[in-house]
Design a protein around this motif. Sequence first.
Motif, PDB file in Angstrom:
ATOM      1  N   GLY A  86      -3.891   2.026   5.297  1.00  0.00           N
ATOM      2  CA  GLY A  86      -5.632   2.212   4.849  1.00  0.00           C
ATOM      3  C   GLY A  86      -6.086   1.296   4.027  1.00  0.00           C
ATOM      4  N   GLY A  87      -5.241   0.225   3.812  1.00  0.00           N
ATOM      5  CA  GLY A  87      -6.009  -0.757   2.856  1.00  0.00           C
ATOM      6  C   GLY A  87      -7.260  -1.589   3.545  1.00  0.00           C
ATOM      7  N   ARG A  88      -8.213  -2.194   2.616  1.00  0.00           N
ATOM      8  CA  ARG A  88      -9.175  -2.891   2.950  1.00  0.00           C
ATOM      9  C   ARG A  88      -9.597  -3.955   2.094  1.00  0.00           C
ATOM     10  N   PRO A  89      -9.918  -5.318   2.492  1.00  0.00           N
ATOM     11  CA  PRO A  89     -10.252  -6.278   1.668  1.00  0.00           C
ATOM     12  C   PRO A  89     -11.884  -5.953   1.405  1.00  0.00           C
ATOM     13  N   VAL A  90     -11.953  -6.526   0.064  1.00  0.00           N
ATOM     14  CA  VAL A  90     -13.468  -6.481  -0.461  1.00  0.00           C
ATOM     15  C   VAL A  90     -13.474  -8.032  -0.774  1.00  0.00           C
ATOM     16  N   PRO A  91     -14.266  -8.752  -0.119  1.00  0.00           N
ATOM     17  CA  PRO A  91     -14.336 -10.156  -0.841  1.00  0.00           C
ATOM     18  C   PRO A  91     -15.086 -10.230  -2.105  1.00  0.00           C
ATOM     19  N   LYS A  92     -14.753 -11.439  -2.883  1.00  0.00           N
ATOM     20  CA  LYS A  92     -15.463 -11.617  -4.358  1.00  0.00           C
ATOM     21  C   LYS A  92     -16.794 -12.137  -3.874  1.00  0.00           C
ATOM     22  N   PRO A  93     -17.690 -12.274  -4.851  1.00  0.00           N
ATOM     23  CA  PRO A  93     -19.051 -12.856  -4.553  1.00  0.00           C
ATOM     24  C   PRO A  93     -19.102 -14.084  -4.053  1.00  0.00           C
ATOM     25  N   ASP A  94     -18.163 -14.870  -4.606  1.00  0.00           N
ATOM     26  CA  ASP A  94     -18.138 -16.577  -4.228  1.00  0.00           C
ATOM     27  C   ASP A  94     -17.221 -16.728  -3.033  1.00  0.00           C
ATOM     28  N   ALA A  95     -16.783 -15.803  -2.086  1.00  0.00           N
ATOM     29  CA  ALA A  95     -15.835 -15.770  -0.976  1.00  0.00           C
ATOM     30  C   ALA A  95     -16.633 -16.369  -0.034  1.00  0.00           C
ATOM     31  N   PRO A  96     -16.150 -17.194   0.902  1.00  0.00           N
ATOM     32  CA  PRO A  96     -16.547 -17.493   2.412  1.00  0.00           C
ATOM     33  C   PRO A  96     -17.075 -16.445   3.222  1.00  0.00           C
ATOM     34  N   ALA A  97     -18.268 -16.790   3.848  1.00  0.00           N
ATOM     35  CA  ALA A  97     -18.541 -15.804   4.807  1.00  0.00           C
ATOM     36  C   ALA A  97     -17.667 -15.392   6.130  1.00  0.00           C
ATOM     37  N   GLY A  98     -17.720 -14.216   6.159  1.00  0.00           N
ATOM     38  CA  GLY A  98     -16.571 -13.559   7.015  1.00  0.00           C
ATOM     39  C   GLY A  98     -15.192 -13.344   6.680  1.00  0.00           C
ATOM     40  N   LEU A  99     -14.833 -13.691   5.226  1.00  0.00           N
ATOM     41  CA  LEU A  99     -13.358 -13.708   4.740  1.00  0.00           C
ATOM     42  C   LEU A  99     -12.929 -12.323   5.067  1.00  0.00           C
ATOM     43  N   ALA A 100     -13.544 -11.122   4.815  1.00  0.00           N
ATOM     44  CA  ALA A 100     -12.931  -9.940   4.996  1.00  0.00           C
ATOM     45  C   ALA A 100     -12.619  -9.678   6.524  1.00  0.00           C
ATOM     46  N   VAL A 101     -13.270  -9.930   7.375  1.00  0.00           N
ATOM     47  CA  VAL A 101     -12.856  -9.786   8.711  1.00  0.00           C
ATOM     48  C   VAL A 101     -11.827 -10.630   9.224  1.00  0.00           C
ATOM     49  N   ARG A 102     -11.923 -11.953   8.649  1.00  0.00           N
ATOM     50  CA  ARG A 102     -10.516 -12.966   8.896  1.00  0.00           C
ATOM     51  C   ARG A 102      -9.328 -12.375   8.570  1.00  0.00           C
ATOM     52  N   LEU A 103      -9.289 -11.775   7.214  1.00  0.00           N
ATOM     53  CA  LEU A 103      -8.165 -11.364   6.445  1.00  0.00           C
ATOM     54  C   LEU A 103      -7.589 -10.114   7.236  1.00  0.00           C
ATOM     55  N   PHE A 104      -8.536  -9.144   7.488  1.00  0.00           N
ATOM     56  CA  PHE A 104      -8.151  -8.174   8.359  1.00  0.00           C
ATOM     57  C   PHE A 104      -7.310  -8.152   9.671  1.00  0.00           C
ATOM     58  N   ARG A 105      -8.119  -9.257  10.360  1.00  0.00           N
ATOM     59  CA  ARG A 105      -7.450  -9.502  11.713  1.00  0.00           C
ATOM     60  C   ARG A 105      -6.041 -10.171  11.595  1.00  0.00           C
ATOM     61  N   ALA A 106      -5.904 -11.144  10.403  1.00  0.00           N
ATOM     62  CA  ALA A 106      -4.632 -11.765  10.226  1.00  0.00           C
ATOM     63  C   ALA A 106      -3.545 -10.766   9.617  1.00  0.00           C
ATOM     64  N   ALA A 107      -3.974  -9.599   9.133  1.00  0.00           N
ATOM     65  CA  ALA A 107      -3.206  -8.647   8.462  1.00  0.00           C
ATOM     66  C   ALA A 107      -2.597  -7.738   9.837  1.00  0.00           C
ATOM     67  N   HIS A 108      -3.711  -7.647  10.699  1.00  0.00           N
ATOM     68  CA  HIS A 108      -3.192  -6.928  11.899  1.00  0.00           C
ATOM     69  C   HIS A 108      -2.012  -7.475  12.845  1.00  0.00           C
ATOM     70  N   SER A 109      -1.942  -8.783  12.650  1.00  0.00           N
ATOM     71  CA  SER A 109      -0.887  -9.450  13.586  1.00  0.00           C
ATOM     72  C   SER A 109       0.261  -9.799  12.584  1.00  0.00           C
ATOM     73  N   THR A 110       0.066  -9.511  11.358  1.00  0.00           N
ATOM     74  CA  THR A 110       1.365  -9.757  10.353  1.00  0.00           C
ATOM     75  C   THR A 110       2.236  -8.541  10.148  1.00  0.00           C
ATOM     76  N   ARG A 111       3.534  -8.855  10.057  1.00  0.00           N
ATOM     77  CA  ARG A 111       4.567  -7.550  10.229  1.00  0.00           C
ATOM     78  C   ARG A 111       4.324  -7.171   8.604  1.00  0.00           C
TER      79      ARG A 111
END
Length: 150
Positions: free
Chosen positions: A117-142
């Motif tokens: 049930g975790g979720r990423p919340v990007p910082k204001p200066d984070a690159p666009a699309g970061l949360a989606v990219r991290l969420f997808r990478a986490a999905h394929s990480t053990r």
Amino acid sequence: MKPSASTPEIAAPCSELATAVRVARTLLADYGDATGYDLFQYAQAHGGLSEALRILLQALDAEPVSTIVDTPRCPAAHPEDPTPCNGPVVVTVLDSSNAGADGCEHHAVRLLASLTGGRPVPKPDAPAGLAVRLFRAAHSTRPFPWREGL
């Protein structure tokens, strides 16, 4: 934790050693029993206790000599995870109860993969699309990938 009869009080004036002992006692009282802790509480307890030990060793002029320069890591890095950060803190990882830890991309992915049930919340200066990219990478990480070699 109150000092026992066998634990003498450190007398005034407040020296570095007295401060270190007071910090160590406070942290031990707060974090001495990690039973039932979630991942964030475990990381917080580990960080607090290791800092108390560092302060005590410094006060006793007994800091360990190391040829490896210890680079501070982001709060999302699990204490057992030996990998270094791969960049600046760009995201806060929240668990299901909204407790959060700031992290670099690398440790945020590993933490997300280890949470339910975790979720990423990007910082204001984070690159666009970061949360989606991290969420997808986490999905394929053990989960707990640093334990794979055990």
